[in-house]
Write an enzyme that holds these catalytic residues in place. Structure first.
Site, mmCIF file in Angstrom:
data_model
loop_
_atom_site.group_PDB
_atom_site.id
_atom_site.type_symbol
_atom_site.label_atom_id
_atom_site.label_comp_id
_atom_site.label_asym_id
_atom_site.label_seq_id
_atom_site.Cartn_x
_atom_site.Cartn_y
_atom_site.Cartn_z
ATOM 1 N N SER A 38 -11.166 49.351 -1.693
ATOM 2 C CA SER A 38 -11.696 48.566 -0.679
ATOM 3 C C SER A 38 -12.603 49.164 0.201
ATOM 4 C CB SER A 38 -10.530 47.669 -0.139
ATOM 5 O OG SER A 38 -9.851 48.603 0.698
ATOM 6 N N ASP A 67 -15.544 45.308 -0.912
ATOM 7 C CA ASP A 67 -14.572 44.348 -0.362
ATOM 8 C C ASP A 67 -14.830 42.879 -1.135
ATOM 9 O OD1 ASP A 67 -13.051 42.741 1.169
ATOM 10 O OD2 ASP A 67 -14.249 42.963 3.101
ATOM 11 N N ASN A 94 -6.649 41.448 -8.844
ATOM 12 C CA ASN A 94 -5.418 42.045 -8.469
ATOM 13 C C ASN A 94 -5.555 42.365 -6.889
ATOM 14 O OD1 ASN A 94 -3.008 43.694 -8.775
ATOM 15 N ND2 ASN A 94 -4.342 45.098 -7.748
ATOM 16 N N SER A 146 1.923 35.191 -7.286
ATOM 17 C CA SER A 146 3.109 35.746 -6.967
ATOM 18 C C SER A 146 4.090 34.604 -7.131
ATOM 19 C CB SER A 146 3.077 36.252 -5.549
ATOM 20 O OG SER A 146 4.395 36.588 -4.960
ATOM 21 N N TYR A 159 0.211 34.234 3.006
ATOM 22 C CA TYR A 159 0.333 34.730 1.875
ATOM 23 C C TYR A 159 0.809 33.756 0.645
ATOM 24 C CZ TYR A 159 1.677 38.282 -1.776
ATOM 25 O OH TYR A 159 1.878 39.011 -3.006
ATOM 26 N N ALA A 161 0.260 30.631 0.881
ATOM 27 C CA ALA A 161 -0.856 29.707 0.582
ATOM 28 C C ALA A 161 -1.901 30.217 -0.426
ATOM 29 C CB ALA A 161 -1.378 29.467 2.045
ATOM 30 N N LYS A 163 -1.527 32.545 -2.363
ATOM 31 C CA LYS A 163 -1.326 32.728 -3.864
ATOM 32 C C LYS A 163 -0.890 31.582 -4.694
ATOM 33 C CE LYS A 163 -1.150 37.306 -4.010
ATOM 34 N NZ LYS A 163 -2.048 38.099 -4.888
ATOM 35 N N ILE A 192 7.945 44.270 -6.917
ATOM 36 C CA ILE A 192 7.592 45.155 -7.632
ATOM 37 C C ILE A 192 7.330 46.494 -6.500
ATOM 38 C CG2 ILE A 192 5.773 46.200 -9.032
ATOM 39 C CD1 ILE A 192 7.072 43.533 -10.234
HETATM 40 P P1 NAP Z 1 -0.929 47.585 -2.880
HETATM 41 O O1 NAP Z 1 0.003 48.683 -3.546
HETATM 42 O O2 NAP Z 1 -0.752 47.244 -1.353
HETATM 43 O O3 NAP Z 1 -2.378 47.863 -3.298
HETATM 44 C C1 NAP Z 1 -3.304 46.988 -3.017
HETATM 45 C C2 NAP Z 1 -4.830 47.241 -3.604
HETATM 46 O O4 NAP Z 1 -5.538 46.045 -3.395
HETATM 47 C C3 NAP Z 1 -5.351 48.397 -3.219
HETATM 48 O O5 NAP Z 1 -5.898 49.038 -4.352
HETATM 49 C C4 NAP Z 1 -6.268 48.028 -2.343
HETATM 50 O O6 NAP Z 1 -7.301 48.793 -2.027
HETATM 51 C C5 NAP Z 1 -6.872 46.813 -2.596
HETATM 52 N N1 NAP Z 1 -7.365 45.834 -1.799
HETATM 53 C C6 NAP Z 1 -6.945 45.446 -0.593
HETATM 54 N N2 NAP Z 1 -7.701 44.815 -0.129
HETATM 55 C C7 NAP Z 1 -8.939 44.732 -0.698
HETATM 56 C C8 NAP Z 1 -10.247 44.236 -0.607
HETATM 57 N N3 NAP Z 1 -10.705 43.555 0.374
HETATM 58 N N4 NAP Z 1 -11.263 44.500 -1.570
HETATM 59 C C9 NAP Z 1 -10.839 45.116 -2.811
HETATM 60 N N5 NAP Z 1 -9.596 45.641 -2.896
HETATM 61 C C10 NAP Z 1 -8.648 45.490 -2.045
HETATM 62 O O7 NAP Z 1 -0.542 46.255 -3.614
HETATM 63 P P2 NAP Z 1 0.558 46.103 -4.977
HETATM 64 O O8 NAP Z 1 1.812 45.724 -4.730
HETATM 65 O O9 NAP Z 1 0.108 46.670 -5.982
HETATM 66 O O10 NAP Z 1 -0.229 44.524 -5.077
HETATM 67 C C11 NAP Z 1 -1.387 44.203 -6.162
HETATM 68 C C12 NAP Z 1 -1.287 42.556 -6.347
HETATM 69 O O11 NAP Z 1 -0.046 42.011 -6.746
HETATM 70 C C13 NAP Z 1 -1.595 41.761 -4.819
HETATM 71 O O12 NAP Z 1 -2.495 40.797 -5.164
HETATM 72 C C14 NAP Z 1 -0.273 41.448 -4.625
HETATM 73 O O13 NAP Z 1 -0.386 40.193 -3.622
HETATM 74 C C15 NAP Z 1 0.259 41.197 -5.930
HETATM 75 N N6 NAP Z 1 1.858 41.100 -5.720
HETATM 76 C C16 NAP Z 1 2.605 42.132 -5.568
HETATM 77 C C17 NAP Z 1 3.878 42.219 -5.542
HETATM 78 C C18 NAP Z 1 4.934 43.255 -5.050
HETATM 79 O O14 NAP Z 1 6.111 43.160 -5.132
HETATM 80 N N7 NAP Z 1 4.305 44.469 -5.032
HETATM 81 C C19 NAP Z 1 4.731 40.933 -5.962
HETATM 82 C C20 NAP Z 1 3.774 39.738 -6.186
HETATM 83 C C21 NAP Z 1 2.148 39.924 -6.354
HETATM 84 P P3 NAP Z 1 -7.276 50.281 -1.216
HETATM 85 O O15 NAP Z 1 -6.420 51.172 -2.002
HETATM 86 O O16 NAP Z 1 -8.636 50.390 -0.956
HETATM 87 O O17 NAP Z 1 -6.657 50.048 0.196
#
Ligand code: NAP
Length: 251
Positions: A38, A67, A94, A146, A159, A161, A163, A192
């Protein structure tokens, strides 16, 4: 692999967590992969991951700082993927953030920030990628939703809304782009283990685990395997679907 057999994937938000696991999985399955983070502060870490993936898989990798919430940045990122890697076969939307809070305390800024990244970011990247994929007359779009987008969650109105909106985009684009040989699906993970869920206290994590059929959080690789399948040849007749991957949380 050269020419027609080369395949290229873009995974947004792929410097860490689920996105990084998806980038690794797609490279392992033979895709050249563009990673995205980002802001400049994440660039060095993301570059190192991209180099490691390239070494381990033998595939080409590239990194773009963008971004996804900014339409121009999303468009420029897709253009860069095509100019650097030659085409775009798979887009994994993602990138995502949380700004949790009960409704009485949730600020409009926190609501907007989550909608901007999770929902508008998905729209921005789909719009830019669809243009390329329509010309190619093939493509796969995989959107990260999600279980919260389906069932809701106290403290996550913004969140949930965003998803739920991602599911709406997924189903609409599956209808819109199917005739161009582009499939559009969503993946709906439960809990996760990533930086996102590390924000939960150990007590909260334990209470959640007790509600999960398999009794534990999933790993980013679990989601990546599903994304890899949806990007691959065996999933060519699957579109418009929302596939839960939650260890039995919602049964
Ligand atoms: P995470 O570890 O917090 O990583 C988020 C990633 O998104 C990071 O690489 C971050 O980049 C990037 N990001 C955030 N804002 C951005 C923007 N404006 N432009 C480009 N990149 C951006 O999250 P995660 O747990 O892996 O989740 C990944 C996806 O799965 C998300 O959409 C989340 O909602 C979904 N999800 C996660 C879970 C869970 O339990 N973890 C469950 C359901 C759904 P930087 O490294 O630059 O900050």
């Amino acid at each position: 692999m050269e020419g027609e057999s080369r395949r290229v994937a873009l995974v947004t938000g792929s410097g860490r967590g689920i996105g990084l696991a998806c980038a690794e999985e797609l490279a392992r399955r033979g895709f050249d992969v563009c990673l995205n983070c980002s802001h400049e502060g994440s660039l060095e870490r993301t570059r190192k991951e991209a180099e490691r993936i390239a070494q381990e898989s033998g595939r080409r990798t590239h990194v773009v700082v963008a971004d996804v919430a900014a339409p121009d940045a999303a468009r420029a990122m897709v253009d860069e993927v095509v100019s650097e890697l030659g085409r775009l076969d798979v887009l994994v939307n993602n990138a995502g953030i949380t700004r949790d809070g009960l409704i009485a305390r949730m600020s409009t800024e926190d609501f907007d920030a989550v909608i901007d990244v999770n929902l508008k970011g998905t729209f921005n990247c789909c719009k830019a990628a669809a243009k390329v994929m329509m010309k190619q007359r093939c493509g796969r779009i995989i959107n990260m939703s999600s279980v919260v987008g389906v069932f809701g969650n106290a403290g996550q109105a913004n969140y949930a809304a965003s998803k739920a909106g991602v599911i709406g985009i997924t189903r609409s684009l599956a209808k819109e782009l199917g005739r161009r040989n582009i499939t559009v699906n969503a993946v709906a993970p439960g809990f996760i283990s990533t930086d996102m869920t590390d924000a939960l206290t150990p007590e909260q994590q334990e209470a959640i685990s007790s509600r999960i059929g398999l009794g534990r959080f999933g790993a980013p690789e679990d989601v990546a395997h599903l994304v890899g399948f949806l990007a691959g040849p065996d999933a060519s007749y699957i579109t418009g679907q929302v596939i839960d991957i939650d260890g039995g949380l919602t049964i």
